[in-house]
Structure formats: C-alpha cells, structure tokens
Design an enzyme around this catalytic site. Structure first.
Site, PDB file in Angstrom:
ATOM      1  N   ASP A   2       0.821  -1.220   0.000  1.00 50.91           N
ATOM      2  CA  ASP A   2       0.000   0.000   0.000  1.00 50.91           C
ATOM      3  C   ASP A   2       0.854   1.268   0.000  1.00 50.91           C
ATOM      4  OD1 ASP A   2      -2.331   1.469   0.060  1.00 50.91           O
ATOM      5  OD2 ASP A   2      -2.533   1.371   2.232  1.00 50.91           O
ATOM      6  N   GLY A   3       0.278   2.339  -0.539  1.00 53.50           N
ATOM      7  CA  GLY A   3       0.917   3.657  -0.452  1.00 53.50           C
ATOM      8  C   GLY A   3       1.587   4.111  -1.743  1.00 53.50           C
ATOM      9  N   GLY A  27       0.140   5.328  -4.428  1.00 54.20           N
ATOM     10  CA  GLY A  27      -0.494   6.574  -4.881  1.00 54.20           C
ATOM     11  C   GLY A  27       0.034   7.766  -4.092  1.00 54.20           C
ATOM     12  N   ARG A  72      -0.135   8.859 -10.187  1.00 50.96           N
ATOM     13  CA  ARG A  72      -0.185   7.650  -9.354  1.00 50.96           C
ATOM     14  C   ARG A  72       0.518   6.459 -10.025  1.00 50.96           C
ATOM     15  NH1 ARG A  72      -3.797   7.275  -5.328  1.00 50.96           N
ATOM     16  NH2 ARG A  72      -4.206   5.095  -5.816  1.00 50.96           N
ATOM     17  N   HIS A  84       2.919   3.180  -8.726  1.00 47.16           N
ATOM     18  CA  HIS A  84       2.737   1.738  -8.950  1.00 47.16           C
ATOM     19  C   HIS A  84       3.993   1.140  -9.592  1.00 47.16           C
ATOM     20  CE1 HIS A  84      -1.293   2.023  -7.567  1.00 47.16           C
ATOM     21  NE2 HIS A  84      -1.768   2.685  -8.610  1.00 47.16           N
ATOM     22  N   SER A 135      -7.329  -5.652  -5.381  1.00 47.14           N
ATOM     23  CA  SER A 135      -8.441  -6.263  -4.651  1.00 47.14           C
ATOM     24  C   SER A 135      -9.702  -6.304  -5.512  1.00 47.14           C
ATOM     25  CB  SER A 135      -8.717  -5.475  -3.362  1.00 47.14           C
ATOM     26  OG  SER A 135      -9.410  -4.282  -3.677  1.00 47.14           O
ATOM     27  N   TRP A 192     -11.571  -2.307  -8.621  1.00 46.37           N
ATOM     28  CA  TRP A 192     -12.205  -1.972  -9.913  1.00 46.37           C
ATOM     29  C   TRP A 192     -12.904  -0.617  -9.844  1.00 46.37           C
ATOM     30  CZ3 TRP A 192     -10.674  -5.012 -13.738  1.00 46.37           C
ATOM     31  CH2 TRP A 192     -10.357  -6.338 -13.469  1.00 46.37           C
ATOM     32  N   LEU A 249      11.093 -20.270  -3.320  1.00 44.62           N
ATOM     33  CA  LEU A 249      10.016 -19.424  -2.784  1.00 44.62           C
ATOM     34  C   LEU A 249       8.728 -19.555  -3.599  1.00 44.62           C
ATOM     35  CD1 LEU A 249       9.392 -16.853  -0.853  1.00 44.62           C
ATOM     36  CD2 LEU A 249       9.788 -15.533  -2.936  1.00 44.62           C
ATOM     37  N   ARG A 301      -5.285  -1.415   8.903  1.00 47.23           N
ATOM     38  CA  ARG A 301      -6.427  -2.315   8.643  1.00 47.23           C
ATOM     39  C   ARG A 301      -5.976  -3.428   7.700  1.00 47.23           C
ATOM     40  NH1 ARG A 301      -8.194   2.876   6.614  1.00 47.23           N
ATOM     41  NH2 ARG A 301      -7.480   3.086   4.477  1.00 47.23           N
TER      42      ARG A 301
HETATM   43  C1  FPP Z   1      -2.300   0.065  -3.155  1.00 46.49           C
HETATM   44  O1  FPP Z   1      -1.708   1.346  -2.981  1.00 46.49           O
HETATM   45  C2  FPP Z   1      -1.630  -0.575  -4.268  1.00 46.49           C
HETATM   46  C3  FPP Z   1      -2.254  -1.118  -5.315  1.00 46.49           C
HETATM   47  C4  FPP Z   1      -3.719  -1.166  -5.479  1.00 46.49           C
HETATM   48  C5  FPP Z   1      -1.461  -1.703  -6.432  1.00 46.49           C
HETATM   49  C6  FPP Z   1      -0.311  -2.570  -5.995  1.00 46.49           C
HETATM   50  C7  FPP Z   1       0.487  -2.909  -7.177  1.00 46.49           C
HETATM   51  C8  FPP Z   1       1.819  -2.882  -7.224  1.00 46.49           C
HETATM   52  C9  FPP Z   1       2.696  -2.622  -6.061  1.00 46.49           C
HETATM   53  C10 FPP Z   1       2.461  -3.159  -8.530  1.00 46.49           C
HETATM   54  C11 FPP Z   1       3.298  -4.380  -8.470  1.00 46.49           C
HETATM   55  C12 FPP Z   1       2.515  -5.607  -8.510  1.00 46.49           C
HETATM   56  C13 FPP Z   1       2.777  -6.640  -9.327  1.00 46.49           C
HETATM   57  C14 FPP Z   1       2.092  -7.906  -9.111  1.00 46.49           C
HETATM   58  C15 FPP Z   1       3.700  -6.546 -10.456  1.00 46.49           C
HETATM   59  P1  FPP Z   1      -2.460   2.629  -3.489  1.00 46.49           P
HETATM   60  O2  FPP Z   1      -2.063   2.902  -4.886  1.00 46.49           O
HETATM   61  O3  FPP Z   1      -3.888   2.479  -3.221  1.00 46.49           O
HETATM   62  O4  FPP Z   1      -1.806   3.747  -2.605  1.00 46.49           O
HETATM   63  P2  FPP Z   1      -2.581   4.944  -1.893  1.00 46.49           P
HETATM   64  O5  FPP Z   1      -3.365   4.301  -0.783  1.00 46.49           O
HETATM   65  O6  FPP Z   1      -1.463   5.773  -1.410  1.00 46.49           O
HETATM   66  O7  FPP Z   1      -3.440   5.624  -2.894  1.00 46.49           O
END
Ligand code: FPP
Length: 258
Positions: free
Chosen positions: A35-36, A38, A48, A52, A80, A84, A146, A209
């Site tokens: 997470d984080g 964005g 954003r 990613h 998740s 979507w 792994l 959470r």
């Molecule tokens: C949540 O943070 C992150 C996601 C919904 C995307 C996670 C995807 C990656 C880390 C890319 C790598 C994954 C693979 C399988 C290659 P957020 O973007 O919602 O952050 P925020 O809460 O700060 O908005």
C-alpha cells in the site's frame, strides 16, 4: 544470481541487519499489503502510475531477499476485488503492469526456482493476462524455491464465499455431510488450501487495517505496520519486520509456556 543482493551490500549495515536474524525462526509465510503507491507519487507531484511502477521495484527486491533468507511463501496483495472502483486509466495501467511484470521477470524468477501462483478471481481478468498467468504458473510449477503468491482481483470475503459454495455443492450432492464440516473443510476450500497460514503480515503506508486480505488465514498472524509507503519499502524493512516478529511470543490462544 540473487545471492548478489547481500554480497553487493556486504560490509554495509545490511549484512549486520541480516546477521541479527535467527535463522531458525524465519517466518514460513509472509504476507504483504503493498500500500501507499499513490501517496508516494502524489507527494512527489507525480501521477499515481509512477507510484505503482516504483512499487514493482520494491516487490522485485523483497522477493529476492525473502527467497534468500529462506521464507517459503510470500503473498503480495496487488489488486483487490474492490479496486475496480478506481478510474479506468488506473485499472488499465495496473493490469498492464502485471502483464509487464510477468514478461520481464519470469526468466529470472524461474532461474531462481521461484514458483509463481496467483490467487483471486483470475477468470475475470482479460484473456491475454489470464494466458500469461497460466503460462507463468505452469512454467514455474515444479520449482522448489520461494512460492510467490500474487493476489490479483482478490478479496477475502469473496474467497470465503467461494469456499462456502464449494462446500454447499458437496453437501447437496451427498459427498459431504453438513455435520462433518470443520475448520479443515473450509481451509481446504480456499485458494491457499495447500499453504501454511501467514506467520507475519506487513502493511506499509500507515493504514492500520487488513482491507479484505486473507480474512480466514490471518487469524493468528503477527501484524507489522510501518508509515513507509510501499515504493520506499526496502529489504532492510523486511529484515526489521522479521526481527520484530522473532521477538514476539505466539500463543495461538494458549498460555505462556514457563
Ligand atoms: C495500493 O496502494 C496498491 C495497489 C492497489 C497496487 C499494488 C500494485 C503494485 C505494487 C504493482 C506491483 C505488482 C505486481 C504484481 C507486479 P495505493 O495505490 O492504493 O496507494 P494509496 O493508498 O497511497 O493511494
């Protein structure tokens, strides 16, 4: 190959951090909510999508180090069933990032004995991505290192609902008596049926959470939170989380042993 990370960083603080771990108490299964991304990007005035992309780098490094220190399973939450709801551009970007990740990383992962698996409603993804996922899983299926378990279009509630459907069908067909439904029946109807439950859950970015992640499996996991955003999460943070985990007393509902 992957031994490089620590040898490259030897004589540095990373080596002493690694040496601070008890090799006999390495968690078998580590789960991470990535997470984080964005917020990381927005704080830098970037789109954003840059966050990613930077998150992919963190994943690459964490996979290497987890593999090197002997973690058996790493489950990473990438998308998740609720994601979507995000703008179409962000969803498409993430889908292409997953596809690109498989294209770019599969050779190295395979050479390093990583077994790739996906959990979630994979059949709802684009056919081209499903095809790459199937190829990656088949190609690495016999690997002995792994297990990299990527949760894409995954939701803990959806997983439990699916398990209930599987079990209900067995009861309906007479294959199973409802009196015989146990924890084991449920556990063995989950995507993670053949995996141990996570020992350690890591969530970066400051949110406290579990966001519909592995709801059944996290029953007795140790949680480790940090304010660091996922793109800034480095191997030293994984080691720190594992060191803290090693200092915890796990009782699984029992009492402290004297
Ligand atoms: C949540 O943070 C992150 C996601 C919904 C995307 C996670 C995807 C990656 C880390 C890319 C790598 C994954 C693979 C399988 C290659 P957020 O973007 O919602 O952050 P925020 O809460 O700060 O908005």
């Amino acid at each position: 190959m992957w031994k490089k990370w620590f040898s490259r960083n030897s004589k540095s603080s990373n080596e002493s951090e690694l040496n601070s771990l008890d090799p006999l108490k390495i968690p078998q299964h580590v789960a991470i909510i990535m997470d984080g991304n964005g917020r990381w990007a927005q704080r830098r005035g970037l789109l954003r999508s840059f966050g990613h992309r930077a998150g992919v780098e963190s994943l690459r490094e964490v996979v290497k180090v987890a593999s090197e220190i002997g973690v058996k399973v790493l489950t990473a939450y990438a998308f998740s069933t609720e994601n979507w709801k995000r703008p179409d551009e962000e969803v498409s970007f993430l889908m292409s990032l997953f596809s690109e990740y498989l294209d770019n990383e599969i050779d190295e992962l395979d050479q390093n004995q990583v077994k790739i698996r996906f959990i979630g409603k994979i059949d709802e993804l684009a056919a081209s991505l499903q095809h790459k996922i199937e190829n990656a899983q088949t190609r690495t299926n016999r690997n002995s290192g792994l297990i990299l378990n990527l949760a894409v279009n995954y939701g803990g509630r959806a997983e439990i609902t699916r398990a209930v459907q599987i079990i209900a069908e067995k009861v309906q067909s007479g294959e199973l008596n409802s009196q015989d439904i146990s924890d084991y029946t449920i556990q063995s109807s989950l995507y993670t049926q053949d995996l141990p439950d996570p020992d350690l859950l890591i969530r970066p970015s400051g949110d406290l959470r579990i966001s519909n992640f592995l709801l059944w499996q996290l029953a007795y996991s140790e949680f480790w939170f940090t304010d660091i955003n996922w793109p800034d999460f480095k191997p030293k943070h994984l080691i720190q989380a594992i060191r803290d985990y090693q200092g915890r007393e796990r009782r699984f509902g029992g009492i402290k042993r004297s």
